[in-house]
Design a protein around this motif. Structure first.
Motif, PDB file in Angstrom:
ATOM      1  N   TYR A  55      -2.630   3.948   7.442  1.00 24.55           N
ATOM      2  CA  TYR A  55      -3.321   2.738   6.955  1.00 24.55           C
ATOM      3  C   TYR A  55      -4.751   2.665   7.499  1.00 24.55           C
ATOM      4  N   LYS A  84       1.556   4.684   1.029  1.00 24.61           N
ATOM      5  CA  LYS A  84       1.066   5.582   2.085  1.00 24.61           C
ATOM      6  C   LYS A  84       0.740   6.975   1.544  1.00 24.61           C
ATOM      7  N   ILE A  86       0.854  -1.197   0.000  1.00 20.78           N
ATOM      8  CA  ILE A  86       0.000   0.000   0.000  1.00 20.78           C
ATOM      9  C   ILE A  86       0.886   1.241   0.000  1.00 20.78           C
ATOM     10  N   SER A 100       0.662   3.495  10.890  1.00 25.15           N
ATOM     11  CA  SER A 100      -0.576   2.762  11.175  1.00 25.15           C
ATOM     12  C   SER A 100      -1.792   3.679  11.108  1.00 25.15           C
ATOM     13  N   SER A 152       2.262  -2.810   5.872  1.00 25.73           N
ATOM     14  CA  SER A 152       2.513  -2.946   4.444  1.00 25.73           C
ATOM     15  C   SER A 152       3.897  -2.427   4.082  1.00 25.73           C
ATOM     16  N   ILE A 188      -3.198  -3.027   9.969  1.00 26.08           N
ATOM     17  CA  ILE A 188      -2.557  -3.209   8.647  1.00 26.08           C
ATOM     18  C   ILE A 188      -1.066  -2.908   8.726  1.00 26.08           C
ATOM     19  N   THR A 200       1.323  -6.787   1.683  1.00 28.96           N
ATOM     20  CA  THR A 200       0.506  -6.239   2.768  1.00 28.96           C
ATOM     21  C   THR A 200       0.025  -7.355   3.686  1.00 28.96           C
TER      22      THR A 200
END
Lengths: 671, 92
Positions: A471, A446, A444, A468, A513, A511, A519
Motif C-alpha cells: 500500500y 494489492k 485497493i 502495508s 484495505s 493505509i 479502504t
C-alpha cells in the motif's frame, strides 16, 4: 495586511463556511423536513457578510449579498417555497461571494467572464423573487459606482445620535467606514459633528474620544439594517436612532430627538432578532489575530528556555528558598504555556465541514451516491496543523470518492447499499490525534499495485512485500493505478505530496484495505508543533528528550533483564515481551560504564518499545527548535531544544525509532 | 510648523500633542500655521486633536492656518463632516 482586514477575512470565511455547511445539511434532508432555523442560519450568515462588507466599503459584495438575502428572507417568511434549484444556486452564490471577496480585498475588479457570471447569478436570484421585492438595489447588473437608493416612495427619515465612548479610538474602527456603509443602503442628508465636549489642546487626553455626531438619514430599509452598520463598534459607542419628523432642519430634528429620548428606540430594542443573537454569541468569544497568538507563543517559548536556565542556576546555588520559588514560577509558566497553547487549539469539525462540499460535488460529477459522515468533529488540534492538513485531506477524499466508492449500479450488484459512505473521523490517542478517512468502496487491489510497481521498475518482480509495504507504494511519486486519468484524480500526482505534507507535520499516514469492503487511510498527528512536555534522559555524555506523551513507564534494567536482553534482544516486562532499542547503539555513541541502566517504555499508536538509557533526569518543558537542513534528516531525531545550561538536547523521534525496531525485528525473524 | 509625521494616528497623537504645545509656547505671533504637506494618513483621533487645537486658537485669539492638506482621509473627514467652517479652512 492590516489586522482589521485579517479579522474581516476570517469572519467572512467563517460566515461562508456556516452558509455552505448549512446548505449541505439542507440538501441532505427532504425539503418538507427542513427546519426554519436552518434557513435562518443561512440568512444570518449572508446578512453578517453584507454588514461586514459594507463596513469595509465593498459595494460589489454588499449588492450581491443583498439580493441573496432578500430571497432568503422571502423563503424564511414562507412567501417563497425553497427548491433544490435554489439550494444549488445558494451554493453557487457562496462560491461567487468567496471569489468577489478575494478580488475586492486584493483591490481587483471582476474580469469580463467573472462579471458575466456575477450578473448571471444575480439574474437567477432575482428570477425567484416576486416583482414587488425586486427593488432598485436588486437591479440585475453589476453596480459599480453606487448603490445609493435614489428613489423610493417608502423612504423613511431617521435621526441617528452617535456618541463615541472614551475608548472608541482604541477599537481601530472609524466613523467614516460606518458612514460609507450607511451610504450603501440609504441617503445621508446631513452629518453634524458636535465638538462641544472636545477640550482644548492643553487639556485634552488625545487618546480619549469626545466626539458626537448627529446624522440625518433616510432609507427604505428597516431600522435593524441601520443598526447593523454599527455592529463592529457596539461596545464603544452610545447610539440612538429614531424616526425623524418630516422635513425638519437637522437642528430642529435634534431638539425633537432630545425630547424623543424618553421614548427612544435604542438599537438593542429593535426587532432585529438575528443581529441580537449574533451579538450575544460574539460577546462569548474574542476574535484575536493568529499572528498575535503566534507571537505570544514564541515569547512564551523563549521564557521557557530562560526559565530552564534559572532552574539550572537555582539547583547549582543549593539555596532551597530560591529553588522553591523557581519551581513555583515554573509551574505558573507551565500553566500560562498550556493556556496559550490551548488558544491555538481549534475543533477539527469546522475544517471538516468545508470538505463536505468537495465530496458532494465530486459525487455529483461522477454519478455516485455518497453519504458523508463526520465523527469526532469536536476533537481539537493546533490551528496550524489543521490548516496544513487541508490539502492532504482534500486529496484523499477525492480519491475515496473517485476511485474508492463504486457507482450505485455496481454497489447494488455487489449486494451493497446504492449509497456509499465516506467517513472522516478524528480522535485523540496516546498524545496524538488520529484522523481516519474511511470508505466502504471497492478497496485497493494489492496485485494491481504490485504489478504496476513492477511495470514502473519501482520494485523487483520477485520482491517479498508485506501488505502495508504494498500500500505504501501508492505514496511513491508518479504512482497511480487508475487506468483512466480524470480531472478529479488518477494522475499519480498527489499521494506523494500528501505523505510529505503529513510528515512535515511530524505525522504519519497508513493505509488498510479489504477488497470489495473498503479502504481506511489513518493519519496520526502530534497535538502541537511548538512546545511539548518532554522527559530528559542521558545516554553516555549526550542528553535526549523523549516526548512525555509517548512514555508509558520507566523501569530499571535489572541484571536478569540484561541477560535476557543479551540473548534475545527483548526483555519480559511483567507478562509482556518488550523489544528493546539501545539508544547508544542506535546513535553509535561510545557507551560509558554506569552502575544503573534504565528502560523507558515508549508507545506510538499501538506499538511499544523499550528505550535503553543510562540516566533518567526528569520532566522538561521542551521548546522544539528546528534542526536546520544539515541535521533535519538524522534518523531517530525529530528536533532539538536548548537546556538550562545552554546545552543542546535532541528530541527523539519515537515513531521512527519504533518503526526501526519493529522492522529490524521482522527482518531478523526472516520476514 | 511643518508636521513631520507621515501617519498621524492614535500611535503618534500624544507626540503630536506635545509638538503642538511646544510650538504654542514658543509662538511669537498671533498666527499658528500647520503645514500638512508630508502627512499621508490620519485617523479620527487626529481629527479630534485638530479640532481641539482650533478651539484653543479661537479662545486665545490665535489665527490657525492649515496648509497643504494632501491626505485623502483628512480631505474626506473635512468634506463628510463639513468641517471647513469649523476649522476655518477657506481654500483647497
Amino acid at each position: 495586511m492590516t489586522e482589521e482586514m485579517q479579522l474581516f477575512l476570517e469572519d467572512m470565511d467563517e460566515q461562508l463556511s456556516i452558509m455552505e455547511a448549512t446548505l449541505l445539511d439542507i440538501q441532505d434532508i427532504p425539503l418538507e423536513d427542513i427546519d426554519k432555523e436552518m434557513i435562518n442560519k443561512v440568512f444570518r450568515a449572508m446578512h453578517t457578510m453584507k454588514g461586514n462588507a459594507g463596513i469595509f466599503g465593498y459595494k460589489t459584495i454588499v449588492s450581491f449579498a443583498h439580493v441573496a438575502e432578500n430571497l432568503l428572507d422571502e423563503i424564511r417568511n414562507g412567501k417563497i417555497e425553497l427548491t433544490q434549484d435554489m439550494i444549488n444556486l445558494f451554493l453557487q452564490v457562496k462560491d461567487e461571494s468567496k471569489t468577489i471577496i478575494n478580488l475586492c480585498t486584493n483591490n481587483k475588479k471582476l474580469d469580463e467572464e467573472q462579471e458575466k457570471h456575477y450578473n448571471y447569478l444575480l439574474n437567477r436570484l432575482s428570477d425567484f423573487l416576486p416583482l414587488d421585492t425586486q427593488n432598485s438595489d436588486s437591479t440585475v447588473q453589476l453596480i459599480e459606482n453606487t448603490t445609493n437608493i435614489q428613489s423610493n416612495d417608502q423612504l423613511v427619515s431617521y435621526i441617528i445620535d452617535l456618541k463615541l465612548k472614551k475608548d472608541f479610538y482604541k477599537s481601530g474602527m472609524d466613523v467614516l467606514s460606518i458612514i460609507k456603509y450607511l451610504e450603501l443602503i440609504g441617503n445621508l442628508k446631513n452629518i453634524k459633528l458636535l465638538d462641544d465636549e472636545i477640550p482644548t489642546i492643553e487639556d485634552i487626553d488625545p487618546l480619549n474620544a469626545y466626539m458626537k455626531f448627529i446624522i440625518e438619514y433616510e432609507t427604505s430599509e428597516p431600522i435593524n439594517e441601520i443598526t447593523e452598520a454599527f455592529e463592529f463598534v457596539r461596545e464603544d459607542i452610545e447610539l440612538d436612532i429614531f424616526e425623524a419628523a418630516v422635513e425638519k432642519d437637522i437642528e430642529e430634528s435634534f431638539l425633537v430627538f432630545k425630547k424623543a429620548k424618553q421614548t427612544k428606540q435604542n438599537f438593542t430594542d429593535t426587532n432585529n432578532e438575528p443581529a441580537a443573537n449574533n451579538t450575544s454569541a460574539k460577546n462569548l468569544s474574542l476574535r484575536v489575530g493568529s499572528i498575535k497568538v503566534d507571537k505570544l507563543i514564541n515569547q512564551i517559548s523563549e521564557m521557557v528556555i530562560a526559565n530552564a536556565k534559572i532552574m539550572q542556576y537555582a539547583k547549582e546555588t543549593q539555596d532551597s528558598d530560591f529553588e522553591e520559588t523557581v519551581i513555583v514560577m515554573s509551574e505558573m509558566l507551565e500553566e500560562v504555556r498550556n493556556g496559550i497553547m490551548d488558544i491555538r487549539m481549534v475543533q477539527v469539525g469546522d475544517s471538516f465541514s468545508k470538505l463536505r462540499r468537495i465530496v458532494t460535488d465530486i459525487a455529483k460529477r461522477t454519478g455516485k451516491e455518497i453519504k458523508f459522515e463526520i465523527v469526532g468533529g469536536e476533537t481539537e488540534l493546533d490551528k496550524t496543523v489543521i490548516e496544513k492538513l487541508s490539502d492532504p485531506l482534500v486529496h484523499m477524499l477525492r480519491n475515496a470518492v473517485d476511485h474508492g466508492i463504486e457507482t450505485p449500479d455496481i454497489r447494488v450488484k455487489n449486494g451493497k447499499n446504492s449509497k456509499g459512505t465516506v467517513t472522516l473521523k478524528a480522535y485523540p490517542e496516546a498524545g496524538t490525534i488520529v484522523i481516519k478517512i474511511i470508505d466502504d468502496g471497492k478497496g485497493i487491489d494489492k496485485d494491481i499495485i504490485f504489478n504496476k510497481a513492477v511495470e514502473k521498475n519501482l520494485i523487483e518482480k520477485d520482491a517479498n512485500l508485506s501488505d502495508s509495504e504494498i500500500y505504501n507504494l501508492l505514496f511513491l511519486p508518479g504512482f497511480s493505478t487508475a487506468n483512466e486519468v480524470t480531472d478529479i484524480s488518477g494522475r499519480g500526482v498527489g499521494m506523494d505530496v500528501v505523505k510529505k505534507n503529513i510528515e512535515d507535520l511530524r505525522g504519519t499516514v497508513f493505509i488498510e484495505s479489504t477488497l470489495k469492503k473498503g479502504t481506511t487511510f489513518t493519519i496520526r498527528l502530534p497535538l502541537t508543533l511548538a512546545i511539548i512536555d518532554g522527559f530528559l534522559v542521558q545516554v553516555a555524555d549526550s542528553k535526549y528528550i523523549i516526548p512525555l506523551d509517548n512514555i508509558r513507564e520507566c523501569v530499571e534494567l535489572t541484571s536478569d533483564s540484561k541477560n535476557q536482553l543479551k540473548n534475545n534482544g527483548y526483555i519480559t516486562l511483567r507478562t509482556d515481551i518488550l523489544p528493546i532499542l539501545d539508544v547508544a547503539e542506535f546513535f553509535k555513541i561510545e557507551k560509558m560504564d554506569t552502575k544503573r541502566e534504565n528502560i523507558v517504555v515508549v508507545k506510538y499508536g499501538t506499538s511499544q518499545v523499550g528505550l535503553r538509557v543510562d540516566e533518567l533526569i526528569g520532566e522538561f518543558q521542551t521548546v522544539i527548535k528546528p534542526l536546520g537542513e544539515i541535521f533535519e534528516n538524522i534518523a531517530g531525531i525529530s528536533g532539538g531544544t536548548i537546556l538550562g545550561n545552554g546545552e543542546i538536547a535532541f528530541i527523539l523521534d519515537i515513531q521512527r525509532l519504533i518503526e526501526y525496531k519493529i522492522k529490524n525485528k521482522e527482518s531478523k525473524n526472516g520476514k | 510648523l511643518k508636521i513631520a509625521y507621515k501617519e498621524l494616528d492614535i500611535n503618534e497623537i500624544e507626540n503630536f500633542q506635545k509638538d503642538i504645545l511646544n510650538e504654542i509656547i514658543r509662538l511669537d505671533s498671533e498666527k499658528l500655521v500647520l503645514d500638512f504637506t508630508d502627512v499621508e494618513n490620519v485617523d479620527l483621533c487626529f481629527l479630534q486633536t485638530l479640532i481641539s487645537i482650533k478651539k484653543y486658537c479661537d479662545n486665545s485669539h490665535i489665527n490657525l492656518i492649515i496648509e497643504n492638506i494632501n491626505s485623502n482621509t483628512l480631505k474626506q473627514y473635512i468634506n463628510v463632516f463639513n468641517l471647513n467652517q469649523t476649522l476655518g479652512i477657506t481654500n483647497d
